[in-house]
Design a protein around this motif. Structure first.
Motif: not given
Lengths: 328, 328
Positions: B135-152
Motif C-alpha cells: 500500500x503506497x500512501x503519499x504522506x499528505x493529499x495537501x500541498x507540501x513543497x520542499x524549498x531550499x535557499x541556496x548559496x550560489x
C-alpha cells in the motif's frame, strides 16, 4: 542603387484545421510566405491531462513545416505512441490521440502559457522553431470554447466541448445547437484586426463554416472587420456536391437549419465575402450562389496534391478585384 | 475447520525515493506485501509543463512493479525519449527527464487530480494497475513543497524548489536552509496515522533524512505518531562511511550543521526510533550511536541485489522488540 523592392501584397486567411492547412500549403507556393497571415480558430482548444492542446494551430504548423501526418490530418508523421499506450494501460482517458513527439508541442505550449506567455506568442515561437514563415495568429489570446448541445438518447440536451464531439464521439451524434463560450468578451489577438484590414486579399479557407470559421467570426470585432473588406474577401466552399470532403460540416449545417450545399455556404458567407469559389461538381448551382449576392467562381477545389492546393489558392487570389494594398 | 489464518504483522515504512524503493523490494521478499504500507515523501512533487509529477511515488511504484530504470534510479526501463527530444527541438525546458512511457503516468495522474481525485486515490489506482500489492500512501493529499535557499554566487539567498536543486542544478550548489512549505496546514493522507499506529514494525528507510524523510516528519501529527511508536521504530542509516551512497544527503547534512556520519543520523532520529541500523563500514561508531540513546545494529546495508535488500529488511524487522500488533 536598385529601387526598393515592392512589398509583396498581403494575404490573410481565416483558417480552421486540415482544409486550411492544405490551402496554406498551396498559398505559399504562389505568394511570398512572409506576406501570408492565418487567423486560426482556437475554439477547439482544450485542456486534457493538464496539457493545453490547440488542434487547429498544431495541424497548420505541422503541415507548413512538412511534418503533418497527412493520413490522419492531425499529429506528426512517423510519430510513436508510447505515452498513449501507457495511459491506456493505466486505464486513463485515451480517446484523444497524443503521439510522443506531438506531446513535446503540448508540453512546450502548456509550460509557456503557465509562465504567462499569451497563446499568440507561444504560437509564434513554435512556428519559428519549425521554420514556418507564414504568420500564424490564434484569433484570440482569450478563452474561446466551442460548445455543442447534442441530441443523443440519454444524453440529449447535454452540452459538450468540441473535442468530445469531434474525437470522442466521432461527430456521430446529432447536434441541436452550437455556441462559442467566451466570444463576447474575447479580444482579437494582437495583429488580427490589422491583418484583416491591411490584406490585399482575404480568403476564408474551405474549413467547417459552423465550428471552424464560426468561432473566428464569433468575435464581433473580427466579423465586422471582415465585413468591411467584403470586396477583397473570397470564400472557398468546404461543401462539394452537398457534403463535406471531411468531417461533419454538411451534417452540422443540416442539423442547424442550413442547406448542406454551396448555396447554404453562400447564405452564411454572403454578408462577409464578395466571392465564393465552388467546385466544378457544383457548377449547376453557380446561378443560385450568385442570386445570394456573391460572385461565383467555379474551379477544381479538391486538394489532392500541393499543386492542386496552389492552383486553388491562385484561383482565390485572382478573384479579388483589386489586389493592391487598400487605401486605409 | 482450519483455524483462521493469523493476519501477517503489519509493517510501515517511511519512504523517500530510490533507497526506499530498493528496501521495499527486499521487504516484500520477507513479509506479506499486502501487510506493508509505505508512507511516501511528496515534498518533491511539482508541476512542470502542466503535469503533476510525483518523483518518489513513481520511483517506488515502478520499482515494485519491476519496471524501474535501475541505472538512473528514476523513470521506466527501456523507455523512449521522443517527447523530450521534441521539447528540446522547440527550445523548451528539458532538464527534467520525461520518458515517453513515463509521461503516460504523469498524464494519468494530472487528469485524475484535475477531476478532483486526491493524490492518495490516484496513487492507489496507479499501484493497482501495476499489480503493486504494497500500500503506497503519499504522506499528505495537501500541498507540501520542499524549498531550499541556496548559496550560489549571484543567486545566493534565492529559494528554489527541490527538483530545481536536485535535477536542474545536480545538487551541486550549497544550501543554506530547507523548509517544507505547507507542512503546518497539511493533513496526513487517509490511512497514514493508522498505518503508523497499527504497525508491528515501523522502518525509516535509508533515504535522505533532510529532504526525503524530512518532509514526511514535517507534518506534526506524523512526527508525533512516529515518536509514540519509538520502540517499534527502526531507522536504517543512509550514510555509510561518512557519505550518502547516492545523492546529496551527506553534503546537505554538513551544510545544515549536522555531522555527516551515522552519529549525525542518530542525533536526528533518536527521538523517533529506538534502533539504528548502520553499515559494517561504520562498526566503530556503534558506541557513539548508542550514546545518542539508540540501540545500534551493525549489518551490511548496501543493497547491491534484491537479496541484499531482503537481508537488510529482515535485519530491520528482527530489531523490533515486540513484533506483535500493539495493544492500541
Amino acid at each position: 542603387m536598385p529601387p526598393p523592392e515592392r512589398p509583396a501584397p498581403r494575404v490573410t486567411v481565416l483558417a480552421g484545421g486540415f482544409g486550411a492547412a492544405r490551402l496554406l500549403g498551396g498559398l505559399v507556393r504562389v505568394c511570398e510566405p512572409r506576406a501570408v497571415t492565418a487567423v486560426v480558430n482556437c475554439g477547439d482548444d482544450f485542456v486534457l491531462h493538464g496539457l493545453y492542446i490547440s488542434p487547429d494551430l498544431d495541424t497548420i504548423t505541422y503541415c507548413l513545416a512538412g511534418r503533418l501526418n497527412a493520413e490522419t490530418g492531425w499529429g506528426l508523421k512517423d510519430d510513436s505512441w508510447r505515452a498513449l499506450e501507457m495511459l491506456q494501460h493505466l486505464g486513463g482517458q485515451s480517446w484523444f490521440g497524443l503521439g510522443d513527439g506531438d506531446l513535446g508541442t503540448h508540453l512546450y505550449r502548456t509550460q509557456r502559457l503557465s509562465e504567462g506567455a499569451p497563446l499568440s506568442v507561444v504560437t509564434a515561437e513554435l512556428a519559428s522553431r519549425w521554420g514556418v514563415e507564414v504568420r500564424l495568429l490564434p484569433v484570440t489570446d482569450d478563452r474561446l470554447r466551442t460548445r455543442l448541445v447534442i441530441d443523443d438518447g440519454d444524453r440529449s440536451g447535454t452540452e459538450i466541448g468540441f473535442q468530445e464531439y469531434f474525437v470522442r464521439l466521432h461527430h456521430a451524434v446529432a447536434v441541436r445547437s452550437v455556441r462559442f463560450a467566451g466570444a463576447t468578451g474575447a479580444r482579437p489577438a494582437p495583429g488580427v484586426l490589422d491583418a484583416i484590414a491591411d490584406a490585399a486579399a482575404l480568403i476564408i479557407a474551405p474549413s467547417n463554416p459552423i465550428v471552424s470559421i464560426g468561432p473566428v467570426l464569433a468575435l464581433e470585432q473580427v466579423r465586422r472587420a471582415v465585413a468591411q473588406r467584403r470586396a477583397a474577401t473570397v470564400a472557398i466552399s468546404p461543401i462539394v456536391a452537398g457534403a463535406a470532403l471531411r468531417g461533419p460540416a454538411g451534417r452540422l449545417m443540416s442539423e442547424l437549419g442550413h442547406e448542406s450545399s454551396v448555396v447554404g455556404v453562400a447564405r452564411l458567407y454572403a454578408p462577409l465575402a464578395g466571392t465564393l469559389v465552388i467546385d466544378e461538381a457544383d457548377a449547376s448551382l453557380a446561378p443560385a450562389v450568385e442570386s445570394e449576392g456573391m460572385r461565383c467562381i467555379v474551379a477544381p477545389s479538391i486538394m489532392h496534391t500541393p499543386a492542386d492546393a496552389a492552383a486553388l489558392a491562385h484561383t482565390a487570389l485572382s478573384a479579388v478585384d483589386r489586389p493592391a494594398v487598400p487605401s486605409r
